[in-house]
Design an enzyme around this catalytic site. Sequence first.
Site, PDB file in Angstrom:
ATOM      1  CD  GLU A 130      -2.932  -0.921  -0.164  1.00 45.92           C
ATOM      2  OE1 GLU A 130      -2.964   0.170  -0.761  1.00 45.92           O
ATOM      3  OE2 GLU A 130      -3.568  -1.901  -0.559  1.00 45.92           O
TER       4      GLU A 130
ATOM      5  CE1 TYR B   9      -7.066   2.556  -1.041  1.00 41.42           C
ATOM      6  CE2 TYR B   9      -4.717   2.922  -0.682  1.00 41.42           C
ATOM      7  CZ  TYR B   9      -5.757   2.146  -1.157  1.00 41.42           C
ATOM      8  OH  TYR B   9      -5.487   0.929  -1.736  1.00 41.42           O
TER       9      TYR B   9
ATOM     10  CG  ASP C 208      -8.678   3.331  -4.957  1.00 42.77           C
ATOM     11  OD1 ASP C 208      -9.902   3.103  -5.054  1.00 42.77           O
ATOM     12  OD2 ASP C 208      -7.847   2.880  -5.764  1.00 42.77           O
TER      13      ASP C 208
END
Length: 288
Positions: free
Chosen positions: A35, A118, A136
């Site tokens: 991520e 996010y 996102d």
Amino acid sequence: MSELWAPVLDWYDEHRRDLPWRGDHVSAWSVMVSEFMLQQTPVVRVLPVHEAWLERWPTPGALADDAAGEAVRAWGRLGYPRRALRLHAAATVIRDEHGGQVPSTYAELLALPGVGDYTAAAIATFAFGRRQVVLDTNVRRVLGRTLSGVEFPAPSVNRAERDLAASVLPPDEETAAAWSIATMELGALVCTASEPSCGRCPVVDLCAWQGAGRPAYEGPARKVQTYAGTDRQCRGRLLAVVRDAEGAVARHRLDVVWAIEDQRERALASLLADGLLTEPEPGFYALP
DNA sequence: GACGCGTGGGC
DNA sequence: TGCCCAAGCGT
């Protein structure tokens, strides 16, 4: 009950990419590293760096025990190298305050360096199966088109958009997590920013944007950042010299990669201020 | 809320 | 070529 769920989930089962940070046996740390790397960087460029990273630092503690500069070096050319520093800082917090285990709740994740709304939602959802709104750029575009009938979402998330996303999040954890990753994947592979493949979309018949005749975007101009000649490009050049060197490098080795002196000095000062570079002795620069 | 922050690929 | 795009965050 949203009529989008079933077709999107079915589509995902058939068309999902087999990425190394997906799957039941994948560690939360692997998800977290992915991520961070995927913030503004395409999947194909993340793949090799992610693999090497997990091999070298299989746990947050392993990374935290190494120098931050090693993280910057291993980050390579992924871009936005402050993310490497923040990932190292987050790993240090995890080692020192979470017993070395990636925390599983949205609030704990959000408190980590480099983790915003996010990323906290994504890790909680994809690593731990929690039920969170994962908003996102892909999800925003898919929901904007299918539900709101607009080609592109607004520049920033507002309350109405968040409420809308929450309203279509399946009520049970397992389905919610599947829905979020499936919607992201649909945005990445089919409902793309430019030239979407509506002929391959599982919800084309339900899509408000399609139904309205695919009207062109009417909101404020979407900003495209310039790069050539900017301080950012200069910083990238300077950092690359040190990253690719073994020890500290002398100032003249930086001077030759950027001709404009005042801009070069400004960029160097900002790299030092960010902690991406250190000056172990006057006129010499190294990774932290 | 606007801005700064890297890099590379596609067209 | 120059523009657009790529799983955002912190200030």
